[in-house]
Design a protein around this motif. Structure first.
Motif, PDB file in Angstrom:
ATOM      1  N   LYS A 297      28.624  34.935   2.539  1.00 13.98           N
ATOM      2  CA  LYS A 297      27.668  36.005   2.230  1.00 13.98           C
ATOM      3  C   LYS A 297      26.243  35.525   2.503  1.00 13.98           C
TER       4      LYS A 297
ATOM      5  N   PHE B 262      34.072  41.767  -1.527  1.00 10.07           N
ATOM      6  CA  PHE B 262      33.218  41.569  -2.702  1.00 10.07           C
ATOM      7  C   PHE B 262      34.069  41.425  -3.969  1.00 10.07           C
TER       8      PHE B 262
ATOM      9  N   LEU C  96      33.971  46.055   0.722  1.00  7.37           N
ATOM     10  CA  LEU C  96      34.104  46.240  -0.725  1.00  7.37           C
ATOM     11  C   LEU C  96      35.175  45.301  -1.281  1.00  7.37           C
TER      12      LEU C  96
ATOM     13  N   PHE D 251      28.637  45.435  -4.064  1.00  9.72           N
ATOM     14  CA  PHE D 251      28.878  45.918  -2.694  1.00  9.72           C
ATOM     15  C   PHE D 251      27.941  47.080  -2.368  1.00  9.72           C
TER      16      PHE D 251
END
Length: 446
Positions: free
Chosen positions: A186, A229, A226, A254
């Motif tokens: 990320k 996450f 999503l 998200f």
């Protein structure tokens, strides 16, 4: 769950309600088949029909025609197979219309995420033939349509999504080329976006297809983010609620990340109409798109060899990618289920899978077929998609509620990217989704 009349009535009511909303043009596609045709079909179970959505795709249609021709010429055939093709745009409506009129053929094409709904609605019958199930075991997971543990459909090819960039751009900005074994974290993803933006070369350096807000692209492409996450579109333990997975802590993280893409000027909330061609023309420095983008690159990109394919970043719970494409299944009303399943098994030979996959340049769903398509065999420039799919695919929720969930998710994320309050909108989406599931008595099996 034991079968109840209430469940059956609910399904029929939904199917009829859908049928009632169809355009007259869609009804016309099946209107020529009347009582006499139905009676004749039942009387002559030695002739079965397959409906396909490939009327607008010459290569795919030719592939289906070849399979049927070879099967009909086989001394071991269990019935003669006939073909009726429809344009993809009206295909689903034609199926629903024919279902409400009890006028379905033996075999139908099914877009893989629609499989649970069509099974619940009484359109599809589980595949049970031993030889067919044995062959289905050779398929990639994303080449199968299942519901409640039963196999309903099988497919010749799969599609998936990936990140596309130019190696020269990444090198210039000091950004690592992500690999299948080591996707960006990320932090790396956010750093890459910041560097691309700071370079000043693009108004919006990242393109994710936000303009495609009519199809299920948002659920197919953004649902995996999503999930990476740590959230999801619906709780997969029982598919009865989205509460806590769509609007929980991870779901909110998200949604905030998606909104930040717009707020920081990384993406346009409107997006471009042809994201792959825009990337070729250097309107973006990083593209999140489907495998089909490669066809555009191969045709138009003069710097094709500079383009690199990477898996989507790992946002904390592993990289996740979408999967599942068109499949074929058997209807409940088919008068010769043995022949229908025999044809499906016959069609799953590697040579046919290779032909069908190559027609749209998609991933062949067996290892053997992959070896027959140079682009997907060892060293082929499309092989990375097979690796991404095999390692990171997470199927769209296998629930009859999927289409409703997909639409609700698309509206919600679209609104959030345009500034709507994250908590309020996610809670509202959960209320709508849970209401839909409850209204259909949980979409439980017979």
């Amino acid at each position: 769950m034991p079968h109840t009349n209430r469940h059956r009535t609910t399904r029929r009511t939904v199917v009829r309600a859908l049928a009632a909303t169809l355009a007259i043009a869609s009804l016309a596609t099946v209107g020529g088949c009347g009582e006499a045709a139905r009676a004749a079909a039942k009387a002559n179970a030695n002739e079965i029909t397959i409906w396909t959505h490939t009327a607008g795709s010459e290569a795919e249609l030719a592939g289906v025609q070849q399979i049927i021709k070879d099967y009909n010429a086989s001394p071991d055939k269990k019935a003669t197979v006939k073909l009726q093709s429809f344009p993809q745009s009206s295909y689903n409506d034609s199926i629903i219309s024919a279902s409400s009129a009890n006028n379905l053929p033996c075999l139908v094409d099914v877009d893989q995420p629609n499989t649970p709904y069509w099974a619940w609605a009484g359109i599809l019958e589980p595949l049970t033939d031993k030889a067919l199930l044995e062959r289905a075991g050779d398929l990639m997971e994303s080449g199968k349509g299942t519901w409640n543990g039963d196999l309903y459909t099988v497919g010749y090819f799969d599609a998936t999504v990936a990140l596309f960039a130019r190696k020269s751009v990444l090198k210039k900005l000091g950004i690592r080329v992500a690999t299948v074994d080591e996707p960006w974290t990320k932090t790396e993803m956010n750093d890459a976006l910041a560097k691309l933006k700071a370079s000043g070369e693009w108004t919006y350096p990242f393109e994710i297809g936000t303009a495609d807000n009519k199809s299920e692209w948002y659920a197919y492409a953004f649902g995996p983010i999503l999930q990476s996450f740590g959230g999801d579109l619906v709780n997969r333990k029982d598919y009865q609620s989205s509460d806590g997975v769509l609007n929980g802590k991870e779901g909110k993280e998200f949604a905030h990340w998606m909104r930040d893409l717009v707020a920081k000027g990384y993406i346009s909330s409107k997006g471009g109409s042809d994201t792959a061609l825009d990337f070729v023309n250097n309107k973006s420095g990083l593209l999140y798109g489907g495998i089909w983008s490669m066809s555009t690159f191969q045709k138009y990109a003069k710097d094709y060899d500079d383009i690199v394919v990477m898996p989507m970043a790992d946002f904390g719970h592993g990289s996740v990618t979408g999967g599942g494409s068109w499949t074929v299944g058997m209807t409940q009303s088919c008068p010769n289920k043995a022949a229908a399943q025999d044809y499906i098994r016959f069609s799953l030979q590697d040579k046919y899978i290779a032909t069908m996959a190559k027609a749209g340049m998609n991933i062949p769903t067996t290892t053997g077929a992959q070896q027959l398509v140079p682009e997907f065999s060892k060293g082929g420039d499309m092989q990375i998609f097979t690796k991404i799919s095999k390692k990171y695919v997470k199927m769209r929720p296998e629930t009859p509620a999927y289409n409703f969930i997909s639409t609700e998710f698309r509206k919600t994320i679209g609104d959030i990217m345009n500034g709507a309050d994250v908590d309020t909108w996610l809670d509202k989406a959960v209320n709508h989704i849970d209401g839909n599931i409850q209204g259909a008595d949980g979409y439980r099996k017979n």
